[in-house]
Design an enzyme around this catalytic site. Structure first.
Site, PDB file in Angstrom:
ATOM      1  N   HIS A  24       1.266  -4.953  -5.098  1.00  0.00           N
ATOM      2  CA  HIS A  24       2.267  -4.432  -4.141  1.00  0.00           C
ATOM      3  C   HIS A  24       2.490  -5.441  -3.036  1.00  0.00           C
ATOM      4  CE1 HIS A  24       4.146  -1.509  -1.308  1.00  0.00           C
ATOM      5  NE2 HIS A  24       4.464  -0.883  -2.418  1.00  0.00           N
ATOM      6  N   ILE A  81       2.663  -6.193   0.848  1.00  0.00           N
ATOM      7  CA  ILE A  81       3.079  -5.173   1.807  1.00  0.00           C
ATOM      8  C   ILE A  81       2.180  -3.957   1.607  1.00  0.00           C
ATOM      9  CG2 ILE A  81       4.951  -3.645   2.533  1.00  0.00           C
ATOM     10  CD1 ILE A  81       6.882  -5.785   1.355  1.00  0.00           C
ATOM     11  N   GLU A  84      -2.083   7.982   4.543  1.00  0.00           N
ATOM     12  CA  GLU A  84      -3.481   8.331   4.278  1.00  0.00           C
ATOM     13  C   GLU A  84      -4.386   7.847   5.404  1.00  0.00           C
ATOM     14  OE1 GLU A  84      -7.087   9.614   2.597  1.00  0.00           O
ATOM     15  OE2 GLU A  84      -5.039  10.223   2.076  1.00  0.00           O
TER      16      GLU A  84
END
Length: 157
Positions: free
Chosen positions: A58, A64, A72
């Site tokens: 990612h 990022i 979370e």
């Protein structure tokens, strides 16, 4: 006459965080919680580093922090605030999302950033199961994400 009442805990280091949260690497997403004001508010800190596993995918070459992990991290900050204030350590507290509302993302969070998460309780009281929080995550004063979330506090002890 002396007052033997201990001073309220206003900060949680990584050892106290791990005594409250069941989360461990790679899903422990808060490094420190400061400015704990009972169950009313707190500020969590997350040092974002390149060696976190989600950056492998990612995104390759453009790391990022995923938005869901920012939310979370805010929820973990809220759980540490409640757990610290209520003395719930050593596996006594599990927290489950019930709802996430008004979630918005405004800025990318990348390795090298320090994510600061300001959390406020909008509903909940010690002994209660359902709590609502409002959180704003920022980097260097610039908003990265905001959300309201509802969680169920499951006290095991």
């Amino acid at each position: 006459m002396s007052d033997d009442t201990p001073a309220p805990v206003t900060e949680a280091d990584i050892q106290l965080i791990q005594a409250i949260l069941p989360h461990r690497y790679p899903f422990l997403l808060v490094d420190r919680v400061k400015d704990i004001n009972g169950t009313a508010s707190a500020t969590g800190l997350k040092n974002v580093t390149m060696n976190e596993p989600h950056f492998q995918g990612h995104f390759p070459g453009n790391p990022i922090m995923p938005g869901v992990t920012i939310i979370e991290a805010m929820a973990q900050t809220a759980a540490v605030m409640v757990g610290t204030t209520m003395g719930l350590v050593n596996g006594d507290l599990l927290v489950y999302f019930m709802a996430i509302d008004g979630c918005k993302f405004r800025r990318k969070v990348v390795p090298g950033d320090v994510l600061q998460m300001k959390i406020e309780t909008t509903r909940g009281k010690p002994g209660g199961k359902v709590w609502k929080f409002k959180g704003v995550a920022s980097v260097e004063g610039e908003m990265a994400a905001e959300a309201e979330f509802t969680a169920m506090m499951d006290m095991q002890g």
